[in-house]
Write an enzyme that holds these catalytic residues in place. Sequence first.
Site, short mmCIF file in Angstrom:
data_model
loop_
_atom_site.label_atom_id
_atom_site.label_comp_id
_atom_site.label_asym_id
_atom_site.label_seq_id
_atom_site.Cartn_x
_atom_site.Cartn_y
_atom_site.Cartn_z
CE LYS A 55 5.66 -2.07 11.73
NZ LYS A 55 6.10 -2.28 10.69
CD GLN B 289 2.40 5.84 7.81
OE1 GLN B 289 3.06 7.10 7.57
NE2 GLN B 289 2.31 4.71 7.60
CB SER C 281 -1.32 -7.00 18.30
OG SER C 281 -0.44 -6.35 17.26
CB THR D 224 3.39 1.78 14.86
OG1 THR D 224 1.87 1.39 15.17
CG2 THR D 224 3.54 0.79 15.09
CE1 TYR E 253 -3.48 2.32 0.55
CE2 TYR E 253 -2.67 2.78 3.09
CZ TYR E 253 -3.22 3.37 1.96
OH TYR E 253 -4.16 4.14 2.14
CE1 TYR F 204 2.83 -4.26 12.33
CE2 TYR F 204 1.10 -3.51 13.74
CZ TYR F 204 1.84 -3.22 12.45
OH TYR F 204 2.60 -1.95 11.46
CG HIS F 205 1.06 -2.68 16.98
ND1 HIS F 205 -0.45 -2.98 17.29
CD2 HIS F 205 0.80 -1.50 16.74
CE1 HIS F 205 -1.31 -2.36 16.90
NE2 HIS F 205 -0.41 -1.50 16.04
CB ALA G 217 -10.50 2.73 11.56
NE ARG H 36 -1.62 -5.37 2.72
CZ ARG H 36 -0.90 -4.69 3.25
NH1 ARG H 36 0.02 -4.33 3.69
NH2 ARG H 36 -2.52 -3.37 3.68
NE ARG I 61 -12.24 -2.72 9.45
CZ ARG I 61 -13.32 -3.69 9.27
NH1 ARG I 61 -13.29 -4.86 8.35
NH2 ARG I 61 -14.26 -3.74 10.26
CB VAL J 153 -7.52 -6.98 24.90
CG1 VAL J 153 -7.06 -6.45 25.98
CG2 VAL J 153 -7.61 -8.92 24.94
CD GLU J 154 -9.31 -1.35 20.12
OE1 GLU J 154 -7.95 -1.04 19.78
OE2 GLU J 154 -10.47 -1.68 20.20
CB THR K 15 -18.07 -1.78 11.72
OG1 THR K 15 -16.75 -1.96 10.69
CG2 THR K 15 -19.13 -2.68 10.91
N1 USQ Z 1 -11.40 0.18 14.68
C1 USQ Z 1 -12.84 -0.10 14.26
N2 USQ Z 1 -13.42 -0.41 14.32
C2 USQ Z 1 -13.09 -0.45 12.45
C3 USQ Z 1 -11.15 -1.07 12.71
C4 USQ Z 1 -10.93 -0.61 13.24
O1 USQ Z 1 -13.12 0.67 15.84
O2 USQ Z 1 -13.37 -1.53 11.69
C5 USQ Z 1 -10.28 0.27 15.48
C6 USQ Z 1 -9.55 -0.62 16.05
O3 USQ Z 1 -10.09 -1.10 17.59
C7 USQ Z 1 -8.13 0.70 16.43
C8 USQ Z 1 -8.46 1.08 15.95
O4 USQ Z 1 -9.68 0.79 15.38
O5 USQ Z 1 -8.72 0.81 17.92
C9 USQ Z 1 -7.45 2.00 15.05
O6 USQ Z 1 -6.97 -0.02 14.27
P1 USQ Z 1 -6.96 -0.08 12.59
O7 USQ Z 1 -7.42 -1.96 12.55
O8 USQ Z 1 -7.22 0.83 12.13
O9 USQ Z 1 -5.49 -0.08 13.22
P2 USQ Z 1 -4.49 -0.67 13.65
O10 USQ Z 1 -4.78 -2.33 13.70
O11 USQ Z 1 -4.14 -0.48 14.73
O12 USQ Z 1 -3.54 -0.97 13.02
C10 USQ Z 1 -3.30 -0.05 11.57
C11 USQ Z 1 -2.18 -0.25 10.50
C12 USQ Z 1 -0.87 -0.86 11.59
C13 USQ Z 1 0.59 0.50 11.99
C14 USQ Z 1 -1.70 1.08 12.76
C15 USQ Z 1 -0.93 2.81 13.38
O13 USQ Z 1 -2.76 -2.22 10.47
O14 USQ Z 1 0.56 -1.41 10.30
O15 USQ Z 1 1.26 0.82 12.62
O16 USQ Z 1 -2.57 1.15 12.02
S1 USQ Z 1 -2.02 2.96 14.65
O17 USQ Z 1 -3.36 2.01 14.93
O18 USQ Z 1 -1.49 4.38 15.40
O19 USQ Z 1 -0.53 2.08 16.04
#
Ligand code: USQ
Length: 400
Positions: free
Chosen positions: A185, A208, A179, A144, A11, A181-182, A238, A35, A241, A327-328, A253
């Site tokens: 990093k 980021q 997570s 991240t 991406y 993953y995190h 988020a 990917r 999506r 879990v957050e 969602t």
């Molecule tokens: N979330 C929702 N609804 C959704 C998708 C996500 O409420 O449909 C919430 C999640 O619970 C979370 C937040 O939105 O609290 C962010 O989730 P995300 O899926 O948009 O992002 P995240 O899993 O944190 O990871 C993404 C990238 C990752 C990057 C990170 C930056 O996939 O590679 O490291 O964003 S950060 O979020 O600042 O850590």
Amino acid sequence: MRVFIPGVDGYLGWSLAQHLAARGHEIAGADSFFRRKWVGEMESWSATPIVSMDERLKAFKEHYGRELVFWEGDLTEWDFVESVFKEFRPETVVHLGECPSAPFSMVDVHHAVMVQTNNIVSTFHLMFAMKDITPDAHLIKLGTMGEYGTPDMDIPEGFFDVEFRGRKGHMPFPRGAGSWYHWSKVHGSNNIMFACKLWGLRATDVMQGVVFGTRIDEMAGDERLLTRLDFDGSFGTAINRFCCQAVIGHPLTPFGKGLQKRGFLPLRDSMQCLTLALDHPAEAGEYRVFNQFEEVYGVTDLAHKVQAAAEKLGIESEIRALVNPRVELEDHYYNPDHQHLLDLGYRPSHDVDAELRIMLEDLTKYCDRIDAKRDVLIPDVKWKGDRERVAYLHDPVASA
Ligand code: USQ
């Protein structure tokens, strides 16, 4: 400048290759196409119809008047990384070749180990290749904001001043990732910090936030130049999506209370920031940290923004919270600094609504592709381990 982009098929990678080529840089990239495979494993695909690398390379040459030098290979194989460095001798390495998905890392032991191994070993190989072959090169590593977690205090850029039992120190800010993953990093960051001290490498670790957007200006007019955009519960993020959900009439969602806050930035700003880091390299031996995001938003507020932008285009959408698979903390303090990039000249685009409009218009063209995989819009990876699609919450969605 000779710039090597591991993860050039992704991406950010495919976008950055074009952004930098348009500014006269010489680009080389590597990718193993993991990917594409990982998203396939989650029974999904990119909302935008991405073409094969062969076609991408042809389109790149036509548009930018020069080749993108490309190697297919796995960064966890040392011989591969070493041979690329010997051939290309990069001046800057922008490391985008990691698995970026928190949910994917939470599937089971195999996924957790794969994500951590892939991310940590690839970074190791790049660091050692730099030490052995291009010691003056600058490493820009994508970390991240999630490394910090959501502590109940302000978040500095990497380091902070502490006083403990009468002595003072300038120390790395504690990490509180959410997570496997995190955490991968975080481990990468620690290893790079040590490599800078040990070998005098120069590195910028980019914390980021969540990136959104379907395109950068360079991609306009040729579908072959489009970057991927994921929407499944594991690789979709988020805002991306929410926009995909809106264009097919699927509820938007937020998870749980929906008051989780994160830093977000448009794809075009991510390109601007990475370019600023590249144009202003770290000093030899310097390990510096940039928090890279434009604005902090709550996820339900974002869903409302997407809903309003969609409405202007005549698209009705509803917001329905899902049981949180993670879990957050769902309602918390969040105040991270992000001054370093502003000091280098970062000018945030600030027009989130305009960006949302472009995204919704782009995605409307591809709504059949999203609709064909609509089941994956509901996440099925739960942090506690069991694997099933989560249910909607019956409570009304809270607003921030
Ligand atoms: N979330 C929702 N609804 C959704 C998708 C996500 O409420 O449909 C919430 C999640 O619970 C979370 C937040 O939105 O609290 C962010 O989730 P995300 O899926 O948009 O992002 P995240 O899993 O944190 O990871 C993404 C990238 C990752 C990057 C990170 C930056 O996939 O590679 O490291 O964003 S950060 O979020 O600042 O850590």
